[in-house]
Scaffold this motif. Structure first.
Motif, PDB file in Angstrom:
ATOM      1  N   UNK A  31      19.372 -24.825  19.253  1.00 23.37           N
ATOM      2  CA  UNK A  31      19.688 -24.991  20.668  1.00 23.37           C
ATOM      3  C   UNK A  31      20.667 -23.904  21.103  1.00 23.37           C
ATOM      4  N   UNK A  32      20.387 -23.314  22.238  1.00 21.66           N
ATOM      5  CA  UNK A  32      21.334 -22.443  22.930  1.00 21.66           C
ATOM      6  C   UNK A  32      21.150 -22.688  24.417  1.00 21.66           C
ATOM      7  N   UNK A  33      21.770 -21.864  25.250  1.00 19.31           N
ATOM      8  CA  UNK A  33      21.703 -22.096  26.691  1.00 19.31           C
ATOM      9  C   UNK A  33      20.258 -22.152  27.178  1.00 19.31           C
ATOM     10  N   UNK A  34      19.398 -21.265  26.664  1.00 19.21           N
ATOM     11  CA  UNK A  34      18.016 -21.250  27.137  1.00 19.21           C
ATOM     12  C   UNK A  34      17.287 -22.537  26.775  1.00 19.21           C
ATOM     13  N   UNK A  35      17.548 -23.073  25.600  1.00 16.57           N
ATOM     14  CA  UNK A  35      16.877 -24.311  25.185  1.00 16.57           C
ATOM     15  C   UNK A  35      17.409 -25.502  25.975  1.00 16.57           C
ATOM     16  N   UNK A  36      18.735 -25.570  26.150  1.00 17.80           N
ATOM     17  CA  UNK A  36      19.281 -26.649  26.966  1.00 17.80           C
ATOM     18  C   UNK A  36      18.708 -26.602  28.391  1.00 17.80           C
ATOM     19  N   UNK A  37      18.626 -25.402  28.961  1.00 12.07           N
ATOM     20  CA  UNK A  37      18.096 -25.272  30.319  1.00 12.07           C
ATOM     21  C   UNK A  37      16.636 -25.701  30.376  1.00 12.07           C
ATOM     22  N   UNK A  76      26.108 -21.522  17.067  1.00 17.27           N
ATOM     23  CA  UNK A  76      27.561 -21.684  17.141  1.00 17.27           C
ATOM     24  C   UNK A  76      28.201 -20.671  18.087  1.00 17.27           C
ATOM     25  N   UNK A  77      27.525 -19.562  18.334  1.00 14.71           N
ATOM     26  CA  UNK A  77      28.075 -18.571  19.255  1.00 14.71           C
ATOM     27  C   UNK A  77      28.376 -19.169  20.630  1.00 14.71           C
ATOM     28  N   UNK A  78      27.593 -20.173  21.018  1.00 12.57           N
ATOM     29  CA  UNK A  78      27.835 -20.814  22.319  1.00 12.57           C
ATOM     30  C   UNK A  78      29.216 -21.454  22.369  1.00 12.57           C
ATOM     31  N   UNK A  79      29.608 -22.077  21.262  1.00  6.77           N
ATOM     32  CA  UNK A  79      30.928 -22.704  21.216  1.00  6.77           C
ATOM     33  C   UNK A  79      32.029 -21.645  21.144  1.00  6.77           C
ATOM     34  N   UNK A  80      31.787 -20.579  20.403  1.00  2.00           N
ATOM     35  CA  UNK A  80      32.775 -19.502  20.320  1.00  2.00           C
ATOM     36  C   UNK A  80      33.054 -18.916  21.691  1.00  2.00           C
ATOM     37  N   UNK A  81      31.983 -18.692  22.473  1.00  2.00           N
ATOM     38  CA  UNK A  81      32.159 -18.075  23.785  1.00  2.00           C
ATOM     39  C   UNK A  81      32.998 -18.952  24.706  1.00  2.00           C
ATOM     40  N   UNK A  82      32.821 -20.262  24.612  1.00  2.00           N
ATOM     41  CA  UNK A  82      33.639 -21.156  25.430  1.00  2.00           C
ATOM     42  C   UNK A  82      35.084 -21.159  24.937  1.00  2.00           C
ATOM     43  N   UNK A  83      35.261 -21.285  23.611  1.00  2.00           N
ATOM     44  CA  UNK A  83      36.617 -21.369  23.047  1.00  2.00           C
ATOM     45  C   UNK A  83      37.432 -20.116  23.310  1.00  2.00           C
ATOM     46  N   UNK A  84      36.769 -18.956  23.356  1.00  2.00           N
ATOM     47  CA  UNK A  84      37.464 -17.689  23.558  1.00  2.00           C
ATOM     48  C   UNK A  84      37.462 -17.237  25.009  1.00  2.00           C
ATOM     49  N   UNK A  85      36.896 -18.046  25.898  1.00  2.00           N
ATOM     50  CA  UNK A  85      36.830 -17.675  27.301  1.00  2.00           C
ATOM     51  C   UNK A  85      38.133 -17.947  28.031  1.00  2.00           C
ATOM     52  N   UNK A  86      38.175 -17.626  29.311  1.00  2.00           N
ATOM     53  CA  UNK A  86      39.414 -17.775  30.089  1.00  2.00           C
ATOM     54  C   UNK A  86      39.781 -19.220  30.397  1.00  2.00           C
ATOM     55  N   UNK A  87      38.809 -20.127  30.365  1.00  2.00           N
ATOM     56  CA  UNK A  87      39.080 -21.533  30.717  1.00  2.00           C
ATOM     57  C   UNK A  87      38.306 -22.450  29.769  1.00  2.00           C
ATOM     58  N   UNK A  88      38.707 -22.525  28.492  1.00  2.00           N
ATOM     59  CA  UNK A  88      37.938 -23.314  27.530  1.00  2.00           C
ATOM     60  C   UNK A  88      37.855 -24.788  27.882  1.00  2.00           C
ATOM     61  N   UNK A  89      38.931 -25.354  28.409  1.00  2.69           N
ATOM     62  CA  UNK A  89      38.882 -26.782  28.748  1.00  2.69           C
ATOM     63  C   UNK A  89      37.926 -27.032  29.907  1.00  2.69           C
ATOM     64  N   UNK A  90      38.027 -26.225  30.934  1.00  2.00           N
ATOM     65  CA  UNK A  90      37.149 -26.395  32.088  1.00  2.00           C
ATOM     66  C   UNK A  90      35.689 -26.170  31.737  1.00  2.00           C
ATOM     67  N   UNK A  91      35.422 -25.096  30.969  1.00  2.00           N
ATOM     68  CA  UNK A  91      34.034 -24.811  30.608  1.00  2.00           C
ATOM     69  C   UNK A  91      33.480 -25.860  29.658  1.00  2.00           C
TER      70      UNK A  91
END
Length: 275
Positions: A31-37, A76-91
Motif C-alpha cells: 500500500x502507498x498513496x496510489x493504492x489508498x486512493x 514505509x517511505x510514506x510514514x517517513x515522509x510524514x514524520x520528517x515533514x513540517x507538520x507530522x501531527x497534522x499530517x
C-alpha cells in the motif's frame, strides 16, 4: 502494435451479482498513496453499485488479491515522509481520519461483504478485512498487525474491530506482539469465519460470495444494522430499533416471494431479487 495499459492496482469487477474488488500490485501488493486512493475510488464505486433500487445492483461484495501474498503491508517511505515533514501531527491526524472513513464506508455497505485471504495479509489489508462482514481464508493464509516495527499502532480501525471479534485482550495481544497468526488460530478466536482448502480457494471464496448475493438482500441489510447496533450500543439499543428496521421487510419483494414459495413448494426454494 500498441502495448496494453497496465491494470489498475485496485479495481472493481463484476461476477454476476457480486462486486469484486481486486488488489493487484505485484509483487507484494504494498500500500502507498496510489493504492489508498484507488481503494477510496473503488469503495465509492461500491456505494453506487450497492444502492437500493439500482437495476444492476451488486448484492454482495468480495475483496480479493492477486499474486503470492494478499499484501506485505505499507511502503514505509510514506510514514517517513510524514514524520520528517513540517507538520507530522497534522499530517498524521489527517491521514488516519481519511483512512478510517474508508474503512467505515466499506463497513456500512448495505450488502454482505467478504474478504478472501489466500496468503500473507498484513497491516492495511488486514484492517480492510476487519471492516468486512466476513473473512474467509485459505489454510496457508496468515495475518498480522505489525505496525510496532515502525512505532505505530494500527489506525485504520484494526484494534477496535479485533476487539469486537475476539475480545479486548486478544486484540491487545495481536497488536502488542506484532506477530503473524495462522488462519486456523484466528478462526479459533472468531476473527476468521471460515478456513478453506488451499486448492481451489479462489473459486470457493467466489462461490461463497455468490451464495450470499443470492439471498434476501433487504433482510441482510437489516441484519447488518441490528448486529452493528448491538455491538456498538448494546442489545437493548438493537431491540429499540428492531421494529423500524425489520417492519419494512414485509413490503419487500424478497419476503413476499419467499413466503409464497414456502407455502407452494416448501422452504429454501425461493429465488430472491434483492428488492
Amino acid at each position: 502494435m500498441t502495448t496494453p495499459a497496465p491494470a489498475a492496482p485496485v479495481r472493481v469487477e463484476r461476477d454476476g451479482d457480486v462486486a469484486v474488488v481486486v488488489l493487484d500490485r505485484p509483487p507484494l501488493n504494498l500500500f502507498d498513496e496510489s493504492v489508498f486512493a484507488r481503494f477510496e475510488r473503488a469503495v465509492a464505486e461500491l456505494v453506487a453499485l450497492t444502492a437500493a433500487g439500482r437495476p444492476d445492483r451488486a448484492r454482495a461484495v468480495l475483496l480479493e488479491a492477486r499474486g503470492r501474498v494478499v499484501s506485505a503491508g505499507v511502503q514505509v517511505e510514506a510514514f517517513r515522509d510524514i514524520a520528517e515533514g513540517p507538520d507530522p501531527v497534522g499530517e498524521g491526524t489527517a491521514l488516519w481520519a481519511r483512512l478510517i472513513r474508508l474503512a467505515q464506508t466499506l463497513e456500512d455497505l448495505p450488502v454482505p461483504t467478504v474478504f478472501a485471504a489466500h496468503g500473507l495479509t498484513l497491516t492495511a489489508a488486514f484492517e480492510l478485512a476487519l471492516a468486512c462482514d466476513l473473512i474467509v481464508a485459505a489454510e496457508q493464509a496468515s495475518f498480522g498487525l505489525v505496525e510496532i516495527v515502525v512505532g505505530l499502532t494500527p489506525s485504520m480501525g484494526g484494534p477496535q474491530r479485533l476487539a469486537e471479534r475476539a475480545g479486548p485482550t486478544r486484540a491487545k495481544e495481536l497488536v502488542f506482539g506484532g506477530e503473524r497468526y495462522p488462519a486456523a488460530r484466528l478462526e479459533q478466536w472468531g476473527v476468521v469465519n471460515r478456513v478453506l482448502p488451499d486448492e481451489g480457494f479462489a473459486e470457493a471464496a467466489r462461490e461463497y460470495a455468490r451464495r450470499l448475493a443470492a439471498g434476501p438482500t433487504v433482510a441482510h441489510a437489516a441484519t447488518k444494522q441490528l448486529v452493528s447496533t448491538a455491538v456498538r450500543d448494546g442489545v437493548r439499543a438493537a431491540d429499540a430499533v428492531l421494529p423500524q428496521v425489520s417492519g419494512p421487510l414485509f413490503a419487500s419483494e424478497d419476503l413476499r416471494g419467499a413466503v409464497a414459495s414456502f407455502l407452494a413448494d416448501g422452504p429454501g426454494r425461493a429465488t430472491h431479487r434483492g428488492r
